[in-house]
Scaffold this motif. Structure first.
Motif, PDB file in Angstrom:
ATOM      1  N   ASP A  27       0.828  -1.200   0.000  1.00  0.00           N
ATOM      2  CA  ASP A  27       0.000   0.000   0.000  1.00  0.00           C
ATOM      3  C   ASP A  27       0.869   1.260   0.000  1.00  0.00           C
ATOM      4  O   ASP A  27       0.584   2.215  -0.725  1.00  0.00           O
ATOM      5  CB  ASP A  27      -0.930  -0.014   1.215  1.00  0.00           C
ATOM      6  CG  ASP A  27      -1.915   1.128   1.197  1.00  0.00           C
ATOM      7  OD1 ASP A  27      -2.622   1.274   0.180  1.00  0.00           O
ATOM      8  OD2 ASP A  27      -1.979   1.871   2.192  1.00  0.00           O
ATOM      9  N   ARG A  28       1.943   1.254   0.769  1.00  0.00           N
ATOM     10  CA  ARG A  28       2.844   2.418   0.814  1.00  0.00           C
ATOM     11  C   ARG A  28       3.540   2.637  -0.530  1.00  0.00           C
ATOM     12  O   ARG A  28       3.714   3.777  -0.968  1.00  0.00           O
ATOM     13  CB  ARG A  28       3.876   2.246   1.919  1.00  0.00           C
ATOM     14  CG  ARG A  28       3.244   2.353   3.300  1.00  0.00           C
ATOM     15  CD  ARG A  28       4.225   2.191   4.418  1.00  0.00           C
ATOM     16  NE  ARG A  28       5.209   3.246   4.354  1.00  0.00           N
ATOM     17  CZ  ARG A  28       6.451   3.123   4.783  1.00  0.00           C
ATOM     18  NH1 ARG A  28       6.860   1.985   5.305  1.00  0.00           N
ATOM     19  NH2 ARG A  28       7.301   4.120   4.699  1.00  0.00           N
ATOM     20  N   ILE A  29       3.923   1.546  -1.201  1.00  0.00           N
ATOM     21  CA  ILE A  29       4.541   1.675  -2.529  1.00  0.00           C
ATOM     22  C   ILE A  29       3.546   2.293  -3.501  1.00  0.00           C
ATOM     23  O   ILE A  29       3.889   3.203  -4.260  1.00  0.00           O
ATOM     24  CB  ILE A  29       5.020   0.304  -3.058  1.00  0.00           C
ATOM     25  CG1 ILE A  29       6.223  -0.183  -2.264  1.00  0.00           C
ATOM     26  CG2 ILE A  29       5.377   0.385  -4.539  1.00  0.00           C
ATOM     27  CD1 ILE A  29       6.629  -1.609  -2.578  1.00  0.00           C
ATOM     28  N   LEU A  30       2.320   1.796  -3.488  1.00  0.00           N
ATOM     29  CA  LEU A  30       1.307   2.327  -4.405  1.00  0.00           C
ATOM     30  C   LEU A  30       1.032   3.805  -4.132  1.00  0.00           C
ATOM     31  O   LEU A  30       0.909   4.603  -5.061  1.00  0.00           O
ATOM     32  CB  LEU A  30       0.017   1.513  -4.300  1.00  0.00           C
ATOM     33  CG  LEU A  30       0.093   0.106  -4.872  1.00  0.00           C
ATOM     34  CD1 LEU A  30      -1.167  -0.676  -4.545  1.00  0.00           C
ATOM     35  CD2 LEU A  30       0.349   0.132  -6.363  1.00  0.00           C
ATOM     36  N   ARG A  31       0.938   4.183  -2.862  1.00  0.00           N
ATOM     37  CA  ARG A  31       0.710   5.598  -2.536  1.00  0.00           C
ATOM     38  C   ARG A  31       1.889   6.467  -2.953  1.00  0.00           C
ATOM     39  O   ARG A  31       1.717   7.610  -3.342  1.00  0.00           O
ATOM     40  CB  ARG A  31       0.435   5.770  -1.042  1.00  0.00           C
ATOM     41  CG  ARG A  31      -1.005   5.441  -0.702  1.00  0.00           C
ATOM     42  CD  ARG A  31      -1.340   5.798   0.715  1.00  0.00           C
ATOM     43  NE  ARG A  31      -0.920   4.681   1.566  1.00  0.00           N
ATOM     44  CZ  ARG A  31      -0.315   4.809   2.723  1.00  0.00           C
ATOM     45  NH1 ARG A  31      -0.058   5.987   3.224  1.00  0.00           N
ATOM     46  NH2 ARG A  31       0.023   3.753   3.412  1.00  0.00           N
ATOM     47  N   TYR A  32       3.105   5.918  -2.891  1.00  0.00           N
ATOM     48  CA  TYR A  32       4.293   6.671  -3.298  1.00  0.00           C
ATOM     49  C   TYR A  32       4.361   6.806  -4.816  1.00  0.00           C
ATOM     50  O   TYR A  32       4.623   7.886  -5.347  1.00  0.00           O
ATOM     51  CB  TYR A  32       5.554   5.979  -2.764  1.00  0.00           C
ATOM     52  CG  TYR A  32       6.835   6.563  -3.292  1.00  0.00           C
ATOM     53  CD1 TYR A  32       7.297   7.791  -2.836  1.00  0.00           C
ATOM     54  CD2 TYR A  32       7.577   5.900  -4.259  1.00  0.00           C
ATOM     55  CE1 TYR A  32       8.468   8.342  -3.332  1.00  0.00           C
ATOM     56  CE2 TYR A  32       8.746   6.434  -4.756  1.00  0.00           C
ATOM     57  CZ  TYR A  32       9.189   7.654  -4.289  1.00  0.00           C
ATOM     58  OH  TYR A  32      10.351   8.188  -4.780  1.00  0.00           O
ATOM     59  N   GLU A  33       4.126   5.710  -5.522  1.00  0.00           N
ATOM     60  CA  GLU A  33       4.243   5.703  -6.977  1.00  0.00           C
ATOM     61  C   GLU A  33       3.053   6.374  -7.673  1.00  0.00           C
ATOM     62  O   GLU A  33       3.213   6.960  -8.736  1.00  0.00           O
ATOM     63  CB  GLU A  33       4.385   4.267  -7.500  1.00  0.00           C
ATOM     64  CG  GLU A  33       5.718   3.613  -7.167  1.00  0.00           C
ATOM     65  CD  GLU A  33       6.868   4.184  -7.971  1.00  0.00           C
ATOM     66  OE1 GLU A  33       6.678   4.534  -9.140  1.00  0.00           O
ATOM     67  OE2 GLU A  33       7.980   4.270  -7.417  1.00  0.00           O
ATOM     68  N   ILE A  34       1.881   6.258  -7.105  1.00  0.00           N
ATOM     69  CA  ILE A  34       0.658   6.825  -7.698  1.00  0.00           C
ATOM     70  C   ILE A  34       0.030   7.744  -6.650  1.00  0.00           C
ATOM     71  O   ILE A  34      -0.791   7.298  -5.837  1.00  0.00           O
ATOM     72  CB  ILE A  34      -0.320   5.706  -8.097  1.00  0.00           C
ATOM     73  CG1 ILE A  34       0.378   4.649  -8.949  1.00  0.00           C
ATOM     74  CG2 ILE A  34      -1.529   6.288  -8.821  1.00  0.00           C
ATOM     75  CD1 ILE A  34      -0.407   3.381  -9.140  1.00  0.00           C
ATOM     76  N   PRO A  35       0.382   9.023  -6.649  1.00  0.00           N
ATOM     77  CA  PRO A  35      -0.099   9.931  -5.592  1.00  0.00           C
ATOM     78  C   PRO A  35      -1.622   9.999  -5.454  1.00  0.00           C
ATOM     79  O   PRO A  35      -2.130  10.183  -4.353  1.00  0.00           O
ATOM     80  CB  PRO A  35       0.463  11.288  -6.002  1.00  0.00           C
ATOM     81  CG  PRO A  35       1.626  10.977  -6.876  1.00  0.00           C
ATOM     82  CD  PRO A  35       1.281   9.687  -7.573  1.00  0.00           C
ATOM     83  N   GLU A  36      -2.357   9.829  -6.548  1.00  0.00           N
ATOM     84  CA  GLU A  36      -3.813   9.905  -6.452  1.00  0.00           C
ATOM     85  C   GLU A  36      -4.448   8.559  -6.094  1.00  0.00           C
ATOM     86  O   GLU A  36      -5.659   8.416  -6.105  1.00  0.00           O
ATOM     87  CB  GLU A  36      -4.430  10.460  -7.740  1.00  0.00           C
ATOM     88  CG  GLU A  36      -4.127   9.696  -9.001  1.00  0.00           C
ATOM     89  CD  GLU A  36      -2.804  10.108  -9.656  1.00  0.00           C
ATOM     90  OE1 GLU A  36      -2.396   9.379 -10.557  1.00  0.00           O
ATOM     91  OE2 GLU A  36      -2.185  11.102  -9.282  1.00  0.00           O
ATOM     92  N   TYR A  37      -3.623   7.561  -5.741  1.00  0.00           N
ATOM     93  CA  TYR A  37      -4.090   6.231  -5.356  1.00  0.00           C
ATOM     94  C   TYR A  37      -4.897   6.318  -4.064  1.00  0.00           C
ATOM     95  O   TYR A  37      -4.509   6.969  -3.113  1.00  0.00           O
ATOM     96  CB  TYR A  37      -2.899   5.293  -5.176  1.00  0.00           C
ATOM     97  CG  TYR A  37      -3.197   4.022  -4.443  1.00  0.00           C
ATOM     98  CD1 TYR A  37      -3.874   2.981  -5.067  1.00  0.00           C
ATOM     99  CD2 TYR A  37      -2.816   3.859  -3.118  1.00  0.00           C
ATOM    100  CE1 TYR A  37      -4.139   1.813  -4.394  1.00  0.00           C
ATOM    101  CE2 TYR A  37      -3.082   2.688  -2.433  1.00  0.00           C
ATOM    102  CZ  TYR A  37      -3.742   1.667  -3.084  1.00  0.00           C
ATOM    103  OH  TYR A  37      -4.021   0.517  -2.415  1.00  0.00           O
ATOM    104  N   PHE A  38      -6.047   5.644  -4.047  1.00  0.00           N
ATOM    105  CA  PHE A  38      -6.889   5.607  -2.851  1.00  0.00           C
ATOM    106  C   PHE A  38      -7.530   4.231  -2.769  1.00  0.00           C
ATOM    107  O   PHE A  38      -8.105   3.740  -3.742  1.00  0.00           O
ATOM    108  CB  PHE A  38      -7.971   6.691  -2.939  1.00  0.00           C
ATOM    109  CG  PHE A  38      -8.848   6.740  -1.736  1.00  0.00           C
ATOM    110  CD1 PHE A  38      -8.377   7.277  -0.552  1.00  0.00           C
ATOM    111  CD2 PHE A  38     -10.139   6.260  -1.786  1.00  0.00           C
ATOM    112  CE1 PHE A  38      -9.202   7.315   0.572  1.00  0.00           C
ATOM    113  CE2 PHE A  38     -10.961   6.307  -0.667  1.00  0.00           C
ATOM    114  CZ  PHE A  38     -10.488   6.837   0.512  1.00  0.00           C
TER     115      PHE A  38
END
Length: 77
Positions: free
Chosen positions: A62-73
């Motif tokens: 989840d942290r990788i996704l939030r870092y790589e894709i800022p608009e990830y929710f």
């Protein structure tokens, strides 16, 4: 009393096994080199994610996704 401590230790071990192991990842640094490390290392180096080498922590994913894709929710019910 020793019996209770033993049970608590077994419960703590069980929880640790279910929590998952931290991800070890391969990432590209800003100077073009590749480095292995944790999600914290990736973020500190402002690197680009390449792939997961080992581990199974969903929190790290989840942290990788939030870092790589800022608009990830993501919401998990």
């Amino acid at each position: 009393m020793n019996e209770i401590k033993t049970r608590l230790r077994r419960i703590a071990d069980y929880i640790d096994r279910k929590r998952g192991k931290r991800l070890t990842i391969l990432f590209r640094t800003s100077d073009g080199g590749e480095q292995t490390g944790t999600v914290d290392d990736l973020i500190a180096a402002k690197g680009t994610f390449v792939r997961v080498l080992c581990g199974n922590s969903m929190d790290d994913l989840d942290r990788i996704l939030r870092y790589e894709i800022p608009e990830y929710f993501c919401v998990i019910d």
